[in-house]
Write a protein that holds these residues in place. Structure first.
Motif, short mmCIF file in Angstrom:
data_model
loop_
_atom_site.label_atom_id
_atom_site.label_comp_id
_atom_site.label_asym_id
_atom_site.label_seq_id
_atom_site.Cartn_x
_atom_site.Cartn_y
_atom_site.Cartn_z
N GLY A 237 32.83 -50.69 97.81
CA GLY A 237 33.37 -50.69 100.00
C GLY A 237 33.08 -52.44 100.11
N ALA A 238 32.37 -52.88 98.71
CA ALA A 238 32.14 -54.66 99.24
C ALA A 238 33.17 -55.82 98.75
CB ALA A 238 31.19 -54.68 99.60
N ARG A 239 33.75 -55.20 98.38
CA ARG A 239 34.95 -56.24 97.05
C ARG A 239 36.52 -55.95 97.51
NH1 ARG A 239 30.73 -58.98 94.53
NH2 ARG A 239 31.82 -59.77 92.72
N LYS A 240 37.28 -57.72 97.61
CA LYS A 240 38.19 -57.00 97.68
C LYS A 240 39.29 -57.71 97.18
CE LYS A 240 41.41 -56.40 101.87
NZ LYS A 240 42.27 -56.69 103.51
N VAL A 241 40.47 -57.55 96.85
CA VAL A 241 41.43 -57.85 96.17
C VAL A 241 42.84 -58.81 97.17
CG1 VAL A 241 43.51 -57.95 94.41
CG2 VAL A 241 41.22 -57.25 94.31
N GLU A 242 42.90 -60.54 97.25
CA GLU A 242 44.14 -60.89 98.03
C GLU A 242 44.58 -61.81 97.33
OE1 GLU A 242 42.27 -61.76 101.94
OE2 GLU A 242 41.40 -59.88 102.32
N ASP A 243 45.51 -61.59 97.42
CA ASP A 243 46.62 -62.27 96.44
C ASP A 243 46.01 -63.01 94.78
OD1 ASP A 243 48.11 -63.17 98.37
OD2 ASP A 243 47.01 -64.58 99.12
N GLY A 244 45.95 -61.95 94.49
CA GLY A 244 44.95 -61.70 92.98
C GLY A 244 43.86 -62.62 92.80
N VAL A 245 43.22 -62.52 93.72
CA VAL A 245 42.02 -63.02 93.79
C VAL A 245 40.40 -62.21 94.25
CG1 VAL A 245 39.98 -65.00 94.57
CG2 VAL A 245 42.16 -65.09 94.06
N LEU A 246 39.55 -62.26 93.67
CA LEU A 246 38.75 -61.36 94.34
C LEU A 246 37.36 -61.97 95.10
CD1 LEU A 246 37.37 -58.31 93.69
CD2 LEU A 246 35.73 -59.63 92.34
N TYR A 247 37.95 -61.09 96.27
CA TYR A 247 36.50 -61.59 97.44
C TYR A 247 35.53 -60.43 97.71
CZ TYR A 247 40.26 -65.43 98.50
OH TYR A 247 41.01 -66.26 97.62
N THR A 248 34.16 -61.36 97.93
CA THR A 248 33.15 -60.54 98.43
C THR A 248 33.64 -59.92 100.01
OG1 THR A 248 31.63 -62.32 98.89
CG2 THR A 248 31.73 -61.27 97.12
N LEU A 249 33.20 -59.75 100.67
CA LEU A 249 33.84 -58.81 101.71
C LEU A 249 32.12 -59.19 102.34
CD1 LEU A 249 35.87 -55.64 102.08
CD2 LEU A 249 36.38 -58.26 101.87
N ASN A 250 30.72 -58.89 101.74
CA ASN A 250 30.12 -59.04 103.38
C ASN A 250 28.95 -60.00 102.79
OD1 ASN A 250 29.25 -58.66 100.00
ND2 ASN A 250 28.29 -56.57 100.12
N TYR A 251 29.78 -61.09 102.65
CA TYR A 251 28.66 -62.99 101.83
C TYR A 251 28.39 -62.88 103.55
CZ TYR A 251 27.32 -67.15 100.25
OH TYR A 251 26.64 -69.01 100.27
N GLY A 252 26.96 -62.97 103.24
CA GLY A 252 26.00 -63.40 104.01
C GLY A 252 26.01 -62.07 105.66
#
Length: 327
Positions: free
Chosen positions: A36-51
């Motif tokens: 529930g804390a990592r999402k793919v956008e435009d082919g990149v894996l992003y963290t959703l909970n950084y900071g």
């Protein structure tokens, strides 16, 4: 704040393979991983909970629980959201299984906050699963390397080998939940694999101060045979690793009755056959003191409001026995 995640690749179908934890999620465009804390956008894996901090508190270090690390000190305890397990009995499900309101702090702001606290030994990453907060934790640790701050993980131990080995040099202490010694329990109740947690405990026990917690749920993971096997396995690593046997109470999706005091006592007695330091948690009036495993002398006296250390450096003042403790 959105930040690119570490430890991922693109598979042959163009999906992102997240390799931070053993769930190894294949995530499609716009999708979110199991945690529930990592999402793919435009082919990149992003963290959703950084900071993003959902909970913060100054806690006694014993509350983590850590009984043999900086006894009597406090620690700034922070958590975010998400988890790579699905434990039906989770005590912190409101942040582990949902996205709560959060406050953003940069790594520098969190470090400054920790340094301002009185009698504070450092920062504990806790409440939800810290391993899925990986990028933020690593940044905090690296930016504070000259600040004389202890970093503590309170974790389920479900992380891939490379990320763990990269993070461990920054970690002073950890309490790992070894939830059972039965993989059916891990798979059916938690959504994980006990062998991976055991492997990570083996990697950690010589690289940072380590304590282990097992929440005992009557009829699920408290059989005499399972408790014996769990404690024998820990003892084979090191019989001086402190074990916390915690009493279960109904929570989240579990409505089984609270574990009986009689069962807690029985499991404690079994554990003491193998391990030198066994503590019972979530039981009012339980003996929380530390005694010398050789002569029985009282070494650390713990009350509701105070911790008194009676050691001679790291040794028993009566018999001189070396105690596994970080003062």
């Amino acid at each position: 704040m959105k930040k690119e995640g570490l430890f991922y690749t693109v598979d042959k179908d163009g999906k992102i393979l997240c390799e931070l934890c053993p769930q190894r999620c294949h995530i499609k465009e716009g999708g979110i991983g199991f945690c529930g804390a990592r999402k793919v956008e435009d082919g990149v894996l992003y963290t959703l909970n950084y900071g993003n901090i959902s909970s913060a508190s100054m806690d006694p270090i014993e509350k983590k629980p850590l009984y043999h690390f900086r006894p009597g000190k406090f620690i700034l305890s922070v958590g975010s959201f998400g988890c790579n397990f699905r434990c039906g009995f989770c005590q912190n499900y409101s942040i582990s299984q949902t996205q709560p309101n959060t406050q953003y702090l940069t790594p520098e702001e969190l470090i400054d906050l920790a340094l301002k606290q009185e009698n504070n030994t450092g920062i504990a990453f806790t409440y939800n699963e810290p391993s899925i907060w990986y990028e933020y934790i690593k940044d905090v640790c690296e930016k504070a390397k000259d600040k004389n701050i202890d970093f503590v993980l309170v974790s389920n131990g479900y992380i891939s080998e490379e990320p763990l080995e990269s993070l461990l040099p920054h970690i002073s202490a950890a309490n790992i939940d070894l939830k059972a010694f039965d993989n059916k329990f891990y798979k059916g109740v938690c959504g994980g694999d006990v062998k991976i947690v055991m492997r990570n405990i083996e990697k950690m026990h010589n690289k940072c101060h380590l304590e282990i917690t097992t929440l005992l749920i009557e009829g699920y993971n408290d059989s005499e045979d399972d408790v014996s096997k769990l404690c024998k396995w820990i003892a084979d690593l090191n019989p001086n690793i402190p074990l916390h046997l915690s009493r279960y109470f109904p929570s989240y999706k579990f409505d089984a009755p609270a574990t009986s005091l009689e069962r807690m006592s029985l499991c404690r007695d079994i554990a003491k056959q193998y391990l030198n330091y066994v503590y019972v948690g979530n039981v009012q009036d339980a003996d929380k003191n530390t005694y010398c495993p050789k002569c029985g002398e009282l070494l650390i006296k713990r009350t509701l409001f105070d911790t008194e250390v009676l050691l001679n450096n790291k040794n028993c003042p009566v018999c001189g026995h070396d105690i596994n403790i970080s003062l």
